[in-house]
Design a protein around this motif. Structure first.
Motif, short mmCIF file in Angstrom:
data_model
loop_
_atom_site.label_atom_id
_atom_site.label_comp_id
_atom_site.label_asym_id
_atom_site.label_seq_id
_atom_site.Cartn_x
_atom_site.Cartn_y
_atom_site.Cartn_z
N LYS A 73 -2.57 23.28 19.79
CA LYS A 73 -2.84 23.97 18.53
C LYS A 73 -1.75 23.64 17.52
O LYS A 73 -0.58 23.57 17.88
N LYS A 74 -2.18 23.41 16.28
CA LYS A 74 -1.23 23.28 15.17
C LYS A 74 -1.53 24.43 14.21
O LYS A 74 -2.65 24.54 13.72
N ARG A 75 -0.57 25.25 13.98
CA ARG A 75 -0.83 26.44 13.17
C ARG A 75 -1.14 26.09 11.73
O ARG A 75 -0.61 25.12 11.18
N ARG A 76 -1.99 26.88 11.15
CA ARG A 76 -2.44 26.77 9.76
C ARG A 76 -3.10 25.44 9.44
O ARG A 76 -3.25 25.09 8.28
N GLN A 77 -3.51 24.67 10.44
CA GLN A 77 -4.18 23.39 10.18
C GLN A 77 -5.62 23.40 10.71
O GLN A 77 -6.30 22.39 10.62
N ASN A 78 -6.07 24.49 11.28
CA ASN A 78 -7.38 24.61 11.89
C ASN A 78 -7.58 23.52 12.96
O ASN A 78 -8.63 22.91 13.05
#
Length: 99
Positions: A73-78
């Protein structure tokens, strides 16, 4: 006979006693298997291995281990990715420890 032994196979070390059932990295073997990379038997420690020591095991089955989920997961990147992985293992029953 000693209480326990520590041997290595597949880049990992295992602490076993006679009669134990152990899952190790996949081995291309049937019947009985001998491991000669014994690091420790009871209170006797090798430098790094004990000469002449062996752990003898019987192959019970070849199977795949439980599934491991890999989540990225990469935050704030959907951006979310989920993958699964099942490792091949060999199930062994330790029959004898020779020191």
């Amino acid at each position: 006979m000693s209480d326990f032994a520590i041997f290595q196979t597949g880049g990992k070390q295992y602490r076993v006693q006679a009669g134990d059932i152990v899952k190790v990295e996949k081995l291309n073997a049937e019947g009985t298997v001998e491991f000669d990379q014994v690091l420790m038997i009871g209170d006797k420690i090798g430098t790094p291995l004990i000469n002449g020591a062996k752990v003898i095991a019987q192959v019970i089955e070849q199977k795949r281990n439980d599934k491991i989920l890999v989540f990225k997961k990469k935050r704030r990147q959907n951006y979310r990715r989920t993958k699964g992985h099942r490792q091949f293992v060999t199930v062994l029953k330790i029959t004898e420890i020779k020191g």
